[in-house]
Design an enzyme around this catalytic site. Structure first.
Site, PDB file in Angstrom:
ATOM      1  N   CYS A   1       7.257 -30.962 -30.068  1.00 18.97           N
ATOM      2  CA  CYS A   1       7.329 -31.165 -28.521  1.00 18.97           C
ATOM      3  C   CYS A   1       5.673 -30.775 -28.161  1.00 18.97           C
ATOM      4  CB  CYS A   1       8.209 -30.008 -27.917  1.00 18.97           C
ATOM      5  SG  CYS A   1       9.698 -30.272 -28.500  1.00 18.97           S
TER       6      CYS A   1
ATOM      7  N   ASN B   1       7.431 -38.316 -30.224  1.00 22.03           N
ATOM      8  CA  ASN B   1       7.999 -37.103 -30.900  1.00 22.03           C
ATOM      9  C   ASN B   1       9.663 -37.264 -30.987  1.00 22.03           C
ATOM     10  OD1 ASN B   1       8.641 -34.814 -32.669  1.00 22.03           O
ATOM     11  ND2 ASN B   1       8.869 -33.744 -30.693  1.00 22.03           N
ATOM     12  N   GLU B   2      10.144 -36.468 -30.349  1.00 23.12           N
ATOM     13  CA  GLU B   2      11.743 -36.573 -30.022  1.00 23.12           C
ATOM     14  C   GLU B   2      11.953 -37.508 -28.553  1.00 23.12           C
ATOM     15  OE1 GLU B   2      13.219 -32.808 -30.102  1.00 23.12           O
ATOM     16  OE2 GLU B   2      13.470 -33.007 -32.180  1.00 23.12           O
TER      17      GLU B   2
ATOM     18  N   GLU C   1       3.268 -27.223 -36.305  1.00 17.53           N
ATOM     19  CA  GLU C   1       3.078 -27.215 -35.207  1.00 17.53           C
ATOM     20  C   GLU C   1       2.810 -25.881 -34.618  1.00 17.53           C
ATOM     21  OE1 GLU C   1       6.903 -28.214 -32.833  1.00 17.53           O
ATOM     22  OE2 GLU C   1       5.809 -28.544 -31.022  1.00 17.53           O
TER      23      GLU C   1
HETATM   24  O1  AHR Z   1      10.644 -27.562 -34.605  1.00 19.53           O
HETATM   25  C1  AHR Z   1      10.569 -27.116 -33.183  1.00 19.53           C
HETATM   26  C2  AHR Z   1      10.934 -28.262 -32.265  1.00 19.53           C
HETATM   27  O2  AHR Z   1      12.038 -28.686 -32.389  1.00 19.53           O
HETATM   28  C3  AHR Z   1       9.825 -29.378 -32.190  1.00 19.53           C
HETATM   29  O3  AHR Z   1       8.736 -29.107 -31.747  1.00 19.53           O
HETATM   30  C4  AHR Z   1      10.776 -30.391 -31.647  1.00 19.53           C
HETATM   31  O4  AHR Z   1      10.310 -31.863 -32.113  1.00 19.53           O
HETATM   32  C5  AHR Z   1      12.216 -30.290 -32.007  1.00 19.53           C
HETATM   33  O5  AHR Z   1      12.788 -30.090 -31.125  1.00 19.53           O
END
Ligand code: AHR
Length: 649
Positions: free
Chosen positions: A238, A369-370, A47
């Site tokens: 994120c 994602n989350e 990321e």
């Molecule tokens: O890995 C860092 C962040 O942690 C990622 O972007 C997210 O998916 C999680 O909250």
């Protein structure tokens, strides 16, 4: 020297201890039930956080190369007459460019770029500067480019180029650095009188990983490839969600000619006030194409994550209305075409034009994602329905939210089962104790539902300020015995985040730290590497007093078979502060079968707080040959150790 002495002392102590201390007997059943381990089991997750892409893995050395930052001269120090314009631009989606005038009154006019917390330059190494330029009056102009060290020195070095005519054209200058400096700068000077305009001023090391133009930083990409990842999850995290829907990661904007990919805000630029980075934007120079290519180069299965039409729920409540999701779903379908489609298809053609007519072999796609709540479930359902209609072959991955056991998690898992997703992505950023006590997490998971993707995890050691302590690495190693023991249900696993710029990070711990010249591999990195290099393809039953080894006496263990080499691979963590004597009995051997050789790969430290630092990696895997024969293996395990034994029978 000091370190090996310590290990020697410990093992002498351990051998002595064998006679005194109880022997824990573990059994491996060669004829018991086996579980298949996915060949892709251990992967990496990339990321653009902590300056992981721009300023990190992406080898571009110029910050704000297109003058598109909201404050257009961020990263640049102008001298003389300098302005930013956008009339008759060179690139439609990045319309701003710089105008430099040398009016003859001053000696020089120009701009200087500070890079990403400096530019890492190495003496004698070559760098390639490219830019698009034109002169305003059409007369030829002379440009000079030079490197400047952090103390202002430049070694009287410079390279010249001519800018000719009113039309935008590309110029290239090759520079060799006269010095080594982690915080160098690039200076561009208009030497002749007149006015020039420049855009997309870019500087790359001549040597990138695999020698690609628009390529990746060699040392960092190599560190990733050395992990031998089975899969590659990207581009977030994120970041795919964005702080608002407007700033979500749109893969279509990250492909095609690099000069014309629009700049995007980086979701991590001001999220943590104590680590704010207002100069953090995404050039997307390392976009989806480059990430698919990296996956391929590493031999890893690509696993992209796409927006499901919800901005990051930690930051915003913005969502796309259900009846307006069409374009988002189409983006997902088009992505599959971009990765796998024939060159005659719209997006397959784009891929081919970028230099890759062969398909990338996409099998996995994560939607969101989350994400959490009914809003996510409703949206995911729509995505699944449409994607499954046209691409039933793709493994679809849904989310269980940001935490491993909270209300969102409890709500989402049954919903994922109801929707019939293929895999559920679980995230756990927890303290080391949680990892130690969750080594049995998957032993009782429902085998009939979706598989598990341990998509983001890391032990957060608050006693060490969330640094990459040996304690955190040991906790992860212990926990991962549970992932591997349950490899029938846990199909993929990856640590997060992957990269952290030591001078520009937002999130710690990270698997790999770097500065502009060096790479630092953490103990956590080596745990992942040890697992990945010693995976095996079938889990064997292994017990201590008839039970899985999940922390009894501070011991964690799993065993696997590598059918290719015929070896049996045992992974054992001794998380206690005492030496442990362990006898591994191997049941089900044929009459004349026994151990013929044993190689041990291990990490150990008496100091749980120790962390690897730049230039001083104190905790790294060691190897030794272990004397072994017969049908059992007697081990004396040092305190705080993670060992892998590869047995030939
Ligand atoms: O890995 C860092 C962040 O942690 C990622 O972007 C997210 O998916 C999680 O909250």
């Amino acid at each position: 020297m000091k370190r090996s002495f310590a290990i020697l002392t410990l093992s002498v102590f351990c051998h002595y201890a064998f006679a005194q201390e109880p022997v824990h007997v573990m059994n491996i059943d060669m004829n018991g039930q086996v579980k298949t381990i996915s060949p892709e089991m251990y992967g990496i997750f990339f990321e653009d956080i902590n300056f992981g892409a721009d300023g990190g893995l992406y080898a571009e050395l110029v910050k704000n190369r297109s003058f598109e930052f909201p404050n257009s001269l961020v990263g640049w120090t102008p001298f003389g007459l300098v302005s930013v314009e956008d009339e008759d631009p060179c690139f439609e989606r990045n319309p701003h460019y710089v105008r430099i005038t040398n009016d003859g009154r001053r000696l020089r006019a120009g701009i200087q770029n500070e890079g990403f917390r400096g530019i890492g330059l190495e003496a004698g190494k070559e760098y390639r500067l490219t830019a698009y330029a034109r002169t305003v009056d059409g007369k030829p102009a002379t440009l000079k480019a030079e490197f400047v060290a952090s103390d202002g020195y430049n070694g009287d070095y410079g390279v010249y180029a001519q800018v000719e005519g009113r039309e935008w054209h590309k110029i290239t200058m090759n520079l060799t650095s006269p010095f080594t400096d982690c915080h160098g700068k690039l200076r561009i000077i208009l030497e002749s009188q007149g006015t020039i305009e420049m855009d997309h001023i870019s500087l790359f090391p001549a040597q990138t990983w695999k020698g690609r133009e628009n390529g990746l930083r060699k040392d960092l990409a190599q560190a990733l490839a050395d992990l031998r990842p089975g899969f590659f999850r990207f581009p977030g995290g994120c970041i795919i969600e964005g702080n608002s829907l407007d700033t979500r990661y749109e893969w279509k904007k990250s492909v095609g000619p690099v000069e014309n990919r629009p700049l995007n805000e980086n979701r991590w630029n001001h999220v943590f006030k104590h680590r704010a980075a207002p100069d953090y934007f995404q050039s997307t120079g390392m976009g989806f194409y480059e990430m698919f290519l990296l996956a391929e180069d590493m031999g890893a299965a690509p696993l992209p994550v796409i927006s499901c039409g919800m901005a990051c729920q930690f930051e915003s409540t913005e969502v796309v209305p259900l009846d307006e999701l069409g374009p988002y779903i189409q983006d997902a379908v088009d992505l599959i075409e971009f990765a796998n489609g024939d060159v005659a298809t719209t997006w397959g053609k784009v891929r081919a034009e970028m230099g890759h007519p062969e398909p990338f072999g996409l099998k996995y796609l994560a939607i969101g994602n989350e994400q959490w709540g009914p809003g996510y479930v409703e949206r995911l359902e729509k995505f699944m329905k449409e994607i499954r209609k046209v691409h039933p072959e793709i493994t679809l991955i849904g989310s269980s939210g940001p935490f491993p056991e909270d209300e969102h998690f409890k709500y989402l898992w049954p919903e994922m089962k109801r929707l019939g997703v293929d895999m559920v992505d679980e995230h756990y950023y927890m303290e080391p104790d949680w990892f130690f006590s969750n080594a049995d997490r998957y032993d009782s998971y429902d085998r009939k539902g979706p598989k598990v993707f341990a998509g983001e995890f890391a032990a957060h050691d608050y006693t060490n300020d969330r640094g990459n302590s040996f304690l955190s690495a040991l906790a992860e190693a212990a926990f991962m015995t549970g992932l591997e023991r349950n490899a029938d249900i846990v199909r993929l696993a990856t640590y997060a985040p992957l990269l952290g710029h030591a001078e520009a990070w937002q999130w710690s711990p990270d698997l790999i730290w770097f500065n502009n010249l060096e790479v630092l591999k953490t103990a956590n990195y080596y745990v992942q590497k040890m697992y990945s290099e010693n995976r095996g393809n079938e889990v064997l039953e292994m017990t201590l007093d008839g039970k899985a080894v999940t922390g009894q006496e501070g011991l964690y263990a799993t065993a696997a078979r590598d059918s290719k080499t015929g070896e049996t691979i045992i992974k054992i963590v001794n998380a206690s502060d005492a030496c442990k004597n362990v006898r591994i009995g191997i049941d089900g051997l044929k009459k004349r079968q026994g151990i013929t050789s044993c190689r041990r790969i291990y990490m150990q430290s008496d100091d749980l707080n120790v962390m690897n630092t730049f230039g001083n990696e104190t905790v790294t895997p060691q190897e030794e040959q272990v004397e072994a024969s017969g049908k059992a293996l007697d081990l004396s395990l040092e305190p705080y150790s993670f060992s892998i034994y590869r047995l030939t029978l």
